[in-house]
Design an enzyme around this catalytic site. Structure first.
Site, mmCIF file in Angstrom:
data_model
loop_
_atom_site.group_PDB
_atom_site.id
_atom_site.type_symbol
_atom_site.label_atom_id
_atom_site.label_comp_id
_atom_site.label_asym_id
_atom_site.label_seq_id
_atom_site.Cartn_x
_atom_site.Cartn_y
_atom_site.Cartn_z
ATOM 1 N N TYR A 148 -10.544 2.380 6.077
ATOM 2 C CA TYR A 148 -9.610 1.816 5.215
ATOM 3 C C TYR A 148 -10.217 0.809 3.994
ATOM 4 C CZ TYR A 148 -5.050 0.965 3.207
ATOM 5 O OH TYR A 148 -3.833 0.943 2.715
ATOM 6 N N SER A 149 -10.129 1.161 2.632
ATOM 7 C CA SER A 149 -10.630 0.233 1.521
ATOM 8 C C SER A 149 -9.740 0.306 0.342
ATOM 9 C CB SER A 149 -12.201 0.644 1.165
ATOM 10 O OG SER A 149 -12.488 -0.247 0.208
ATOM 11 N N ASN A 150 -9.248 -0.607 -0.019
ATOM 12 C CA ASN A 150 -8.375 -0.818 -1.286
ATOM 13 C C ASN A 150 -9.214 -0.212 -2.473
ATOM 14 O OD1 ASN A 150 -5.527 -1.937 -0.804
ATOM 15 N ND2 ASN A 150 -6.920 -2.925 0.308
ATOM 16 N N SER B 272 0.844 -1.032 -0.136
ATOM 17 C CA SER B 272 0.076 0.040 0.109
ATOM 18 C C SER B 272 0.795 1.286 -0.100
ATOM 19 C CB SER B 272 -1.102 0.003 1.125
ATOM 20 O OG SER B 272 -2.154 -0.653 0.752
ATOM 21 N N GLY C 146 2.807 -0.832 4.125
ATOM 22 C CA GLY C 146 2.124 -1.578 3.278
ATOM 23 C C GLY C 146 2.339 -2.899 3.420
#
Length: 392
Positions: free
Chosen positions: A205-207, A109, A347
Site C-alpha cells: 500500500y502506497s498513497n 482513502s 480510509g
C-alpha cells in the site's frame, strides 16, 4: 503527518506490514448517544423488537464506551433500500453537543475508489491504457532509486503493485496541518527514497500510487482532478454531501462531528477538525457522509459508473495480507461472518476513520469514528460494527 495522517487501509495494513499515512490517536471517555432512525426506516415494530438492543447501536456504543472514541456514526441500508442512521458519543468534546445525524466527515482513502473510477472511465473511453506505462502519460517524471516510470503501469498504480515508496510516513501532522501541498511535491517526497519492490512483484500500500493516478487524469483530460471527479461521479449519481475541498479550504461545510487527534500518544487530545487536506489529494482529500458512501459504492457495484469490462477489472483482486482482505483497482473485498464478502475501501485521516462497503445483493453500511484507533481491540471493534450492520 509522518506515519500519522495515513489515509490508508489502516486496520488492514498495520496487520499486513503495508504502508499508510498512519494516525497516532487517542480519545477521551464520553457519553453514549442514542440511535436515530432515517425517514426510510421500517414503520412500527413489535414491543419485543422495540426493547431489544440493536446490534449496530451496541457496536457504536462499544466504540465510545470501551475504546474511548469521542463519537461514532453509521448509515445502514438493507436489501429493500430501507435506511437507518445511528450515532453514539458527542459531536464536540468542548460543548458536549450532539453528533449530527449522518454528519459530514473526512473520508481519507475512500477517495482512492473515486480516483480509480475516473481512471477506469477514461480507460473505457480509450484515453488511458490500463497496461500502458506511467511514462506514456508523464514522460520522464518518475525516476529514482530503482524507480523507473517506464516499468510501472497504470494497473500497478491502481492495485498498489508498483513498488513505489510511501510519501506519508515522511511528513508530520502538525507541520502540514496548515500547509498546502501541490501534488508534485508529494511525489517528490516519495522519490527521495528507494523502491519498496520491483513493479508487479508484490502488493504494498502506497498513497504515492494515487497521486500519480491523479496526475495522469489531469494530463489526459486537461482538467483538474476535482472537476473530473465532480462531473463524472458526484453530480452523476447525486452525492449531495460529497465534495473535494478547494485549495486552502480547511473547514467542513455542513454539520459534522469534530475530529480528534493525539500525537505523540502521551500528549493531550486535540481538535483536528480543521486542517489543509491537500496532503491527501487523489489519495485521500474527499469529504462525504456515510450515506453518500453507501450510495457511491452501491451505484458502482450496480454498474452505474463503469461499463462491465472496467468494473470486472476493478473487482479483480490480489491478496492484501492474511486477514482475508483482497485489493482490486481502488476497491477491496473483505469476508463477512455471515458468508460472502463486502466491497468498499475504507480510509483515515487525522481525526476520522471510515470503514464499510456493499454486498452483491444490495446491503450497504459505512461506519465512522472521530479518532483513528491504534490498538487491535478498537480496530477490530470498527470492523465488527460493519460486519454486524451487513449481517444483521
Amino acid at each position: 503527518m509522518r506515519a500519522q495522517t495515513q489515509q490508508g487501509l489502516r486496520s488492514s495494513t498495520r496487520q499486513q506490514g503495508g504502508r499508510r499515512l498512519r494516525a497516532v490517536s487517542a480519545a477521551t471517555a464520553v457519553a453514549i448517544g442514542v440511535m436515530t432512525l432515517g425517514a426510510l426506516a421500517p414503520p412500527a415494530a413489535s414491543a419485543a423488537a422495540a426493547t431489544r438492543p440493536d446490534a449496530v447501536q451496541q457496536a457504536l456504543n462499544t466504540l465510545v464506551r470501551d475504546d474511548a472514541m469521542p463519537a461514532a456514526l453509521a448509515s445502514v441500508q438493507d436489501r429493500n433500500g430501507r435506511i437507518r442512521t445511528y450515532t453514539a458519543g458527542v459531536g464536540d468534546l468542548t460543548t458536549g453537543s450532539k453528533v449530527p445525524k449522518d454528519g459530514q466527515i473526512r473520508i481519507g482513502s475512500n477517495t482512492k475508489a473515486f480516483t480509480a473510477v475516473v481512471v477506469l472511465q477514461l480507460v473505457a473511453e480509450g484515453k488511458i491504457g490500463l497496461d500502458a506505462t506511467v511514462d506514456t502519460y508523464l514522460p520522464g517524471l518518475v525516476r529514482g532509486k530503482r524507480i523507473d516510470g517506464r516499468r510501472i503501469t497504470v494497473r500497478h498504480l491502481l492495485q498498489h503493485t508498483s513498488g513505489l515508496p510511501e510519501y506519508g510516513i515522511h511528513v508530520d501532522d502538525d507541520k502540514i496541518r496548515n500547509r498546502y501541498f501541490e501534488p508534485r511535491e508529494l511525489l517528490d517526497i516519495a522519490l527521495r527514497y528507494k523502491a519498496d519492490a520491483a513493479p508487479g512483484t508484490t502488493w504494498g500500500y502506497s498513497n504515492t500510487n494515487y497521486v500519480l493516478a491523479g496526475l495522469i487524469v489531469q494530463k489526459v483530460t486537461g482538467r483538474p482532478l476535482a472537476e473530473e471527479m465532480d462531473r463524472r461521479i458526484i453530480k452523476r449519481i447525486g452525492l449531495r454531501h460529497t465534495y473535494f475541498p478547494t485549495p486552502g479550504e480547511m473547514t467542513i461545510r455542513e454539520p459534522h462531528p469534530h475530529g480528534y487527534h493525539r500525537n505523540p500518544a502521551n500528549t493531550p487530545l486535540r481538535d483536528f477538525t480543521e486542517m489543509d487536506p491537500s496532503v491527501g489529494w487523489a489519495a485521500g482529500q474527499l469529504i462525504s457522509t456515510n450515506s453518500d458512501l453507501n450510495r457511491f459504492f452501491t451505484a458502482l457495484l450496480a454498474g452505474r459508473l463503469l461499463p462491465k469490462a472496467q468494473l470486472a477489472e476493478m473487482r479483480t483482486t490480489v491478496p492484501a495480507g492474511t486477514s482475508g482482505l483482497r485489493y482490486g483497482l481502488g476497491l477491496t473485498s473483505r469476508p463477512l461472518s455471515c458468508g460472502g464478502v463486502y466491497w468498499g475501501h475504507g480510509g483515515d485521516i487525522a481525526g476520522y476513520e471510515t470503514r464499510g462497503g456493499v454486498t452483491d445483493d444490495g446491503r450497504a453500511a459505512n461506519v465512522a469514528v472521530t479518532n483513528i484507533p491504534t490498538d487491535e481491540a478498537a480496530t477490530q471493534h470498527v470492523k465488527d460494527a460493519v460486519d454486524r450492520a451487513l449481517c444483521g
